[in-house]
Enzyme design. Structure first.
Site, short mmCIF file in Angstrom:
data_model
loop_
_atom_site.label_atom_id
_atom_site.label_comp_id
_atom_site.label_asym_id
_atom_site.label_seq_id
_atom_site.Cartn_x
_atom_site.Cartn_y
_atom_site.Cartn_z
N GLU A 1 37.40 51.19 51.47
CA GLU A 1 37.00 50.97 52.86
C GLU A 1 36.93 52.26 53.66
OE1 GLU A 1 37.71 47.07 55.39
OE2 GLU A 1 39.47 48.39 55.50
N HIS B 1 44.79 48.04 26.40
CA HIS B 1 44.15 47.12 25.45
C HIS B 1 42.88 46.51 26.02
CE1 HIS B 1 47.76 47.34 22.91
NE2 HIS B 1 48.41 47.37 24.07
N LYS C 1 30.98 39.98 59.20
CA LYS C 1 31.62 39.21 60.26
C LYS C 1 30.59 38.68 61.26
CE LYS C 1 36.02 41.73 60.10
NZ LYS C 1 36.95 42.59 60.87
#
Length: 421
Positions: free
Chosen positions: A269, A295, A411
């Site tokens: 961000e 792994h 938003k």
């Protein structure tokens, strides 16, 4: 204490990146940003926090009755607290309070986190800098309604933290709810060393002054050395943005799992921005846990594209009590006996070292951060190390490290969808 090491030196020399002149110029830019007060996080290691200490002192009896603490907040309002608590939860002075987070609007998770929760032994802390974060306000409304927390005898079970001028702060004062405020120039993802992180951590029993003292150590080491490791690392990462656009944090212990999440938010961000020339910039964060991800993702690092830098994070001493691998030989599995009688701490440490050496052998840029032990002080050092590193890279990328306009787009669209539905 943080022990830092890297193999960037040869890369820097080959690219003629780090000269005394470059170092001085870069350092001055950081100093200018700090003194401009564009972000208040630079000052947090030296804050007094009298209001927090006063609250703890005056509410000792009430805090002793608390069995659950639920933080209602998202992103920077929750990740830092979660990161430090997970790193330090083994400390004997940590209160036996169950820390829970309401940060997701998933109804399954909401019901799961609130199952068997009674207000009588619970403290709810609502955290939103703006006071208008839609996830936080929605969850807050649900809790208010469910537990009827505005009844006079229940108000002590609710605290809020936000900006001085936020609607949440004003609402709290109007309804006689204890409200804490932080300065407006402290962004959420840089706020863990403010009241947002320190108040919950203090309630949990941690020594928050030691956390700040650790951050001050990192601050002083940085600003007293114009050739410090953070500057060199930032210069390397920023100047090799196109060659190595991905930074992998390989943390060798499950206690760092939430720190990894905090790093991903801080890095992503803060650094994924348009620069002053409207050019897209940024470094992609990836967080791994060793030895588990040896792994899975390690194969891609070793033989995939060489477009990643790797940072190893580990602690010299993870536990006061050593746990050992029994000296048992199992038929057909004798090839694994070479680790018998070894402590799991030693095994994990040697796995980290071996993985690091194998990656370096592929001529991949690597650095390491080792905590001498897991304490409040070392947690503060580590948090502030990454905050300073992020600021330094942002300065070099010529971006605004502290805003997040890309997040605001979503938003706005969400609000429009509800308005037009």
């Amino acid at each position: 204490m943080l022990i830092l090491d890297n193999n960037y030196t040869n890369f820097l020399k080959n690219q003629n990146l780090f000269s005394t002149e470059n170092s001085e110029l870069f350092f001055q830019k950081v100093l200018i940003e700090k003194n401009s007060h564009i972000s208040g996080y630079y000052d947090l290691p030296f804050a007094k926090n009298e209001e927090i200490f006063s609250y703890i002192e005056q509410n000792k009896a009430f805090i002793d009755t608390i069995k659950n603490m639920i933080i209602i907040g998202i992103g920077g309002s929750s990740l830092g607290t979660k990161a430090i608590d997970t790193m330090l939860s083994h400390q004997p002075h940590r209160r036996k309070i169950k820390l829970r987070f309401l940060e997701h609007t998933d109804p399954i998770m909401i019901q799961k986190e609130l199952r068997r929760i009674k207000y009588e032994d619970t403290l709810f802390i609502v955290i939103s800098k703006s006071g208008l974060t839609i996830e936080t306000t929605s969850l807050f409304k649900y809790v208010l309604h469910k537990y009827k927390l505005l009844d006079n005898n229940k108000k002590k079970h609710l605290l809020t933290i936000s900006d001085h001028e936020s609607p949440l702060f004003k609402w709290s004062n109007a309804n006689n709810i204890k409200a804490f405020a932080i300065n407006q120039n402290i962004g959420g993802r840089f706020s863990v060393l403010s009241t947002i992180g320190l108040l919950p951590l203090a309630i949990l029993g941690y020594n928050i002054q030691s956390i700040l003292n650790g951050a001050a150590i990192t601050n002083n080491n940085f600003f007293n050395d114009k050739n410090n490791q953070i500057l060199k690392k930032a210069l390397f990462l920023a100047k090799n943005e196109n060659n190595f656009p991905i930074n992998v944090l390989f943390s060798y212990s499950s206690v760092f799992r939430h720190f990894n999440s905090w790093y991903v938010q801080l890095w992503g961000e803060s650094l994924g921005k348009l620069d002053v020339y409207k050019k897209r910039r940024g470094l992609t964060p990836i967080a791994l846990i060793g030895s588990i991800d040896q792994h899975s993702f390690l194969q891609l690092i070793m033989q995939g594209q060489k477009n990643k830098t790797i940072t190893f994070l580990n602690a010299e001493k993870l536990s006061q009590k050593q746990v050992f691998i029994p000296n048992i030989s199992l038929q057909g599995m004798e090839s694994t006996d070479f680790v018998n009688k070894t402590s799991f701490n030693t095994l994990l440490k040697l796995q980290c070292i071996s993985t690091k050496e194998s990656i370096i052998s592929q001529n991949i840029p690597v650095d390491s951060i080792t905590l001498s032990n897991l304490t409040e002080s070392s947690a503060g050092e580590l948090i502030f190390y990454y905050e300073l590193l992020t600021s330094c890279v942002g300065i070099l990328l010529q971006i605004d490290t502290y805003n997040q306009p890309g997040v605001e787009f979503g938003k706005k669209i969400l609000r429009e969808k509800f308005t037009h539905s």
